[in-house]
Design a protein around this motif. Structure first.
Motif, PDB file in Angstrom:
ATOM      1  N   TYR A 142       0.839  -1.287  -0.105  1.00 20.46           N
ATOM      2  CA  TYR A 142      -0.087   0.126  -0.159  1.00 20.46           C
ATOM      3  C   TYR A 142       1.084   1.344   0.005  1.00 20.46           C
ATOM      4  O   TYR A 142       0.276   2.536   0.087  1.00 20.46           O
ATOM      5  CB  TYR A 142      -0.957   0.211   1.230  1.00 20.46           C
ATOM      6  N   GLN A 143       2.274   1.111  -0.129  1.00 20.28           N
ATOM      7  CA  GLN A 143       3.167   2.236  -0.063  1.00 20.28           C
ATOM      8  C   GLN A 143       2.886   2.612  -1.677  1.00 20.28           C
ATOM      9  O   GLN A 143       3.264   4.264  -1.688  1.00 20.28           O
ATOM     10  CB  GLN A 143       4.448   1.876   0.081  1.00 20.28           C
ATOM     11  N   ASP A 144       2.317   1.869  -2.592  1.00 16.43           N
ATOM     12  CA  ASP A 144       2.503   2.673  -3.851  1.00 16.43           C
ATOM     13  C   ASP A 144       1.235   2.004  -4.649  1.00 16.43           C
ATOM     14  O   ASP A 144       1.019   0.644  -4.947  1.00 16.43           O
ATOM     15  CB  ASP A 144       3.420   2.025  -4.645  1.00 16.43           C
ATOM     16  N   LEU A 145       0.149   2.634  -4.190  1.00 15.04           N
ATOM     17  CA  LEU A 145      -1.306   1.950  -4.753  1.00 15.04           C
ATOM     18  C   LEU A 145      -1.316   1.946  -6.244  1.00 15.04           C
ATOM     19  O   LEU A 145      -2.370   1.257  -6.630  1.00 15.04           O
ATOM     20  CB  LEU A 145      -2.206   3.090  -4.413  1.00 15.04           C
ATOM     21  N   SER A 146      -0.216   2.688  -6.997  1.00 15.11           N
ATOM     22  CA  SER A 146      -0.567   2.246  -8.455  1.00 15.11           C
ATOM     23  C   SER A 146      -0.045   0.601  -8.721  1.00 15.11           C
ATOM     24  O   SER A 146      -0.533   0.148  -9.760  1.00 15.11           O
ATOM     25  CB  SER A 146       0.481   3.012  -9.145  1.00 15.11           C
ATOM     26  N   LEU A 147       0.346   0.076  -7.731  1.00 15.45           N
ATOM     27  CA  LEU A 147       0.546  -1.392  -7.911  1.00 15.45           C
ATOM     28  C   LEU A 147      -0.486  -2.224  -7.921  1.00 15.45           C
ATOM     29  O   LEU A 147      -0.484  -3.449  -8.631  1.00 15.45           O
ATOM     30  CB  LEU A 147       1.744  -1.848  -6.841  1.00 15.45           C
ATOM     31  N   ILE A 148      -1.662  -1.621  -7.240  1.00 14.21           N
ATOM     32  CA  ILE A 148      -2.955  -2.633  -7.690  1.00 14.21           C
ATOM     33  C   ILE A 148      -3.506  -2.851  -8.687  1.00 14.21           C
ATOM     34  O   ILE A 148      -3.792  -3.885  -8.793  1.00 14.21           O
ATOM     35  CB  ILE A 148      -4.081  -1.753  -6.502  1.00 14.21           C
ATOM     36  N   LYS A 149      -3.599  -1.893  -9.657  1.00 12.71           N
ATOM     37  CA  LYS A 149      -4.281  -2.307 -11.130  1.00 12.71           C
ATOM     38  C   LYS A 149      -3.275  -3.283 -11.874  1.00 12.71           C
ATOM     39  O   LYS A 149      -3.611  -3.993 -12.582  1.00 12.71           O
ATOM     40  CB  LYS A 149      -4.347  -0.882 -11.651  1.00 12.71           C
ATOM     41  N   ARG A 150      -1.939  -3.286 -11.345  1.00  8.01           N
ATOM     42  CA  ARG A 150      -0.992  -3.859 -12.264  1.00  8.01           C
ATOM     43  C   ARG A 150      -0.744  -5.494 -11.709  1.00  8.01           C
ATOM     44  O   ARG A 150      -0.835  -6.135 -12.571  1.00  8.01           O
ATOM     45  CB  ARG A 150       0.509  -3.225 -11.983  1.00  8.01           C
ATOM     46  N   TYR A 151      -1.156  -5.608 -10.466  1.00  4.18           N
ATOM     47  CA  TYR A 151      -0.829  -6.883  -9.763  1.00  4.18           C
ATOM     48  C   TYR A 151      -1.889  -7.643  -9.113  1.00  4.18           C
ATOM     49  O   TYR A 151      -1.859  -8.797  -8.825  1.00  4.18           O
ATOM     50  CB  TYR A 151       0.364  -6.815  -8.803  1.00  4.18           C
ATOM     51  N   THR A 152      -3.038  -6.952  -9.119  1.00  2.94           N
ATOM     52  CA  THR A 152      -4.512  -7.689  -8.714  1.00  2.94           C
ATOM     53  C   THR A 152      -5.675  -7.505  -9.734  1.00  2.94           C
ATOM     54  O   THR A 152      -5.534  -6.774 -10.698  1.00  2.94           O
ATOM     55  CB  THR A 152      -4.880  -7.158  -7.304  1.00  2.94           C
ATOM     56  N   GLU A 153      -6.573  -8.358  -9.376  1.00  2.86           N
ATOM     57  CA  GLU A 153      -7.618  -8.510 -10.381  1.00  2.86           C
ATOM     58  C   GLU A 153      -8.778  -7.466  -9.625  1.00  2.86           C
ATOM     59  O   GLU A 153      -9.238  -7.390  -8.560  1.00  2.86           O
ATOM     60  CB  GLU A 153      -8.137  -9.984 -10.309  1.00  2.86           C
ATOM     61  N   ASN A 154      -9.183  -6.557 -10.846  1.00  5.85           N
ATOM     62  CA  ASN A 154     -10.505  -5.622 -10.464  1.00  5.85           C
ATOM     63  C   ASN A 154     -11.612  -6.669 -10.563  1.00  5.85           C
ATOM     64  O   ASN A 154     -11.955  -7.142 -11.829  1.00  5.85           O
ATOM     65  CB  ASN A 154     -10.520  -4.691 -11.573  1.00  5.85           C
ATOM     66  N   VAL A 155     -12.550  -6.838  -9.515  1.00  4.13           N
ATOM     67  CA  VAL A 155     -13.690  -7.826  -9.437  1.00  4.13           C
ATOM     68  C   VAL A 155     -14.902  -7.140  -8.947  1.00  4.13           C
ATOM     69  O   VAL A 155     -14.927  -5.927  -8.590  1.00  4.13           O
ATOM     70  CB  VAL A 155     -13.181  -9.049  -8.635  1.00  4.13           C
ATOM     71  N   VAL A 156     -15.880  -7.945  -9.087  1.00  2.27           N
ATOM     72  CA  VAL A 156     -17.307  -7.794  -8.342  1.00  2.27           C
ATOM     73  C   VAL A 156     -17.798  -9.003  -7.883  1.00  2.27           C
ATOM     74  O   VAL A 156     -17.469 -10.067  -8.102  1.00  2.27           O
ATOM     75  CB  VAL A 156     -18.331  -7.295  -9.733  1.00  2.27           C
ATOM     76  N   LEU A 157     -18.506  -8.859  -6.824  1.00  2.24           N
ATOM     77  CA  LEU A 157     -18.960 -10.036  -5.891  1.00  2.24           C
ATOM     78  C   LEU A 157     -20.288 -10.109  -6.335  1.00  2.24           C
ATOM     79  O   LEU A 157     -21.033  -9.225  -6.252  1.00  2.24           O
ATOM     80  CB  LEU A 157     -18.575  -9.761  -4.509  1.00  2.24           C
ATOM     81  N   TYR A 158     -20.857 -11.183  -6.675  1.00  8.42           N
ATOM     82  CA  TYR A 158     -22.266 -11.714  -6.888  1.00  8.42           C
ATOM     83  C   TYR A 158     -22.646 -13.354  -6.496  1.00  8.42           C
ATOM     84  O   TYR A 158     -21.729 -13.930  -6.662  1.00  8.42           O
ATOM     85  CB  TYR A 158     -22.861 -10.912  -8.277  1.00  8.42           C
ATOM     86  N   SER A 159     -23.932 -13.280  -6.622  1.00  9.73           N
ATOM     87  CA  SER A 159     -24.278 -14.650  -6.614  1.00  9.73           C
ATOM     88  C   SER A 159     -24.581 -15.181  -8.053  1.00  9.73           C
ATOM     89  O   SER A 159     -24.874 -14.706  -8.833  1.00  9.73           O
ATOM     90  CB  SER A 159     -25.751 -14.918  -6.007  1.00  9.73           C
ATOM     91  N   HIS A 160     -23.944 -16.618  -8.123  1.00 13.44           N
ATOM     92  CA  HIS A 160     -23.926 -16.987  -9.549  1.00 13.44           C
ATOM     93  C   HIS A 160     -24.040 -18.696  -9.339  1.00 13.44           C
ATOM     94  O   HIS A 160     -23.222 -19.293  -8.805  1.00 13.44           O
ATOM     95  CB  HIS A 160     -22.331 -16.914  -9.924  1.00 13.44           C
TER      96      HIS A 160
END
Length: 407
Positions: free
Chosen positions: A60-78
């Protein structure tokens, strides 16, 4: 097979960073033999991300790393399951399945029932208070009105909306003048002492209200307790069963426990998972305190009894910290407020009773599972032919005659 546990933290809140600290503390203490821990970080612009790197405070020292190394997601019932699905891209793959989620969030837009409402609407089991308890646990005006009706001891207070103040500030000042100075001004729905000021006169009061209005549309003003000793206690359970932690005495050089007292302190925190010294607090665990509190047996009993009643009255669940104000000269106890998802999950209050953080977390999760079973055992819908009857009476076209009758 391990329970798939999603830990939700962050969010659009002034307590965003505090939530990160609390969540990482917890994720490092959850029993990894029993649970598969899936971090779910909500950014300040309300985007959801997941990935193992989110367990590391250094990330969290560099929040720009989030988009690079993690998945942007949504939570739902499937298809009968609860999933985190990739939000963007041609193939929106399912990244993780979840069995239950653990919101470790603080403040507006997350702790206040907003997040709980979403979780409850999709039907996923979750840890902590339900929507109703979350709302009244975050809103100090609602909280105090409910406690007052239940006969719990509190300092004198008033509350008002920003619209009331803008429309007629003199009338609001007149309302506040019924209280005795010094008074303390608080935004009703924020936490961590943000926007809070103590006032000794009307000039300071006006300045404090102006500041508080930057954070909230509802403001609470209450009398300051003289000869003050602040103590806190945690309550674990739900509306059926409760138990209490050790009582702490809060030590602060200020007139109230400030954000700096709670979370910054002045030292460097070293969290498990970090590769070196990180300039971050240890959360509420780093605040100055005397544990156990230096209070009499009678005051201790009063605090424990009032805490349980306050917890049950709001119908909360999980592990809450309840803050008290004691007038040492008159030996009077006043309940101040509840933190339904407290900073650091108040683990240090249970540790003082030889209940370790891992056990606290496991018990909170078990209570969440029991609450889910209770909630789903109740009837929330039933078969009805109301739409058939509506259609038989002309449907929308038939409403024309009804409108005429209602005029």
């Amino acid at each position: 097979m391990k329970i798939k546990l999603g830990v939700i933290f962050g969010g659009e809140t002034v307590e965003h960073e505090v939530s990160i600290i609390s969540a990482i503390q917890a994720m490092n203490k959850i029993d990894q033999e029993k649970y598969e821990i899936i971090p779910i970080y909500i950014t300040k612009d309300r985007e959801w991300y997941t990935g193992d790197m989110l367990k590391d405070i250094e990330f969290y020292q560099d929040l720009s790393l989030i988009k690079r190394y993690t998945e942007n997601v949504v939570l739902y019932s499937h298809n009968g399951s609860f999933v985190l699905q990739k939000k963007n891209g041609l193939f929106k793959k399912i990244v993780k399945e979840l069995d239950i989620v653990f919101p470790i969030v603080h403040g507006t837009n997350v702790e206040d029932g907003v997040l709980q409402g979403y979780l409850q609407s999709i039907g996923i089991p979750f840890v902590g208070p339900n929507v109703y308890a979350s709302v009244v646990g975050q809103d100090k005006a609602f909280m105090k009105d409910i406690w007052k009706n239940a006969g719990l001891p509190m300092t004198n207070y008033v509350w008002f909306y920003d619209a009331d103040y803008k429309r007629d500030s003199e009338e609001v000042i007149k309302l506040v003048s019924k209280l005795k100075y010094p008074v303390i001004v608080k935004p009703a729905t924020t936490g961590s002492s943000v926007g809070i000021n103590v006032c000794d006169n009307e000039e300071a009061l006006i300045e404090a209200i102006d500041e508080a209005l930057q954070y909230d549309q509802k403001i609470v003003v209450e009398e300051v307790v003289r000869n003050l000793k602040e103590v806190n206690i945690a309550v674990m359970g739900n509306y059926e069963h409760q138990k209490v932690s050790e009582i702490e005495e809060v030590l602060s050089g200020n007139k109230f426990l400030t954000f700096t007292d709670k979370y910054i302190g002045g030292g460097k925190g070293k969290l498990k998972g970090a590769k070196g010294p990180v300039k971050t607090s240890k959360g509420m665990a780093s605040a100055n305190r005397k544990l156990p509190a230096d209070i009499s047996k009678d005051l201790r009993s009063q605090v424990e009894e009032i805490a349980v009643k306050a917890f049950k009255t709001l119908g909360t669940s999980g592990n809450s910290r309840i803050d008290f104000l004691i007038d040492e000269k008159n030996n009077k106890v006043y309940v101040n407020e509840i933190n339904s998802i407290p900073g650091s999950l108040a683990f240090y209050l249970w540790d003082a009773k030889d209940i370790d953080f891992t056990s606290v977390l496991d018990e909170m999760i078990n209570i969440g599972i029991k609450d889910f079973k209770k909630r789903t055992s109740k009837t929330h819908s039933f078969d009805s032919n109301i739409l058939q009857g509506f259609a038989a009476n002309g449907g929308v076209k038939g409403m024309k005659g009804v409108k005429g009758k209602l005029r």
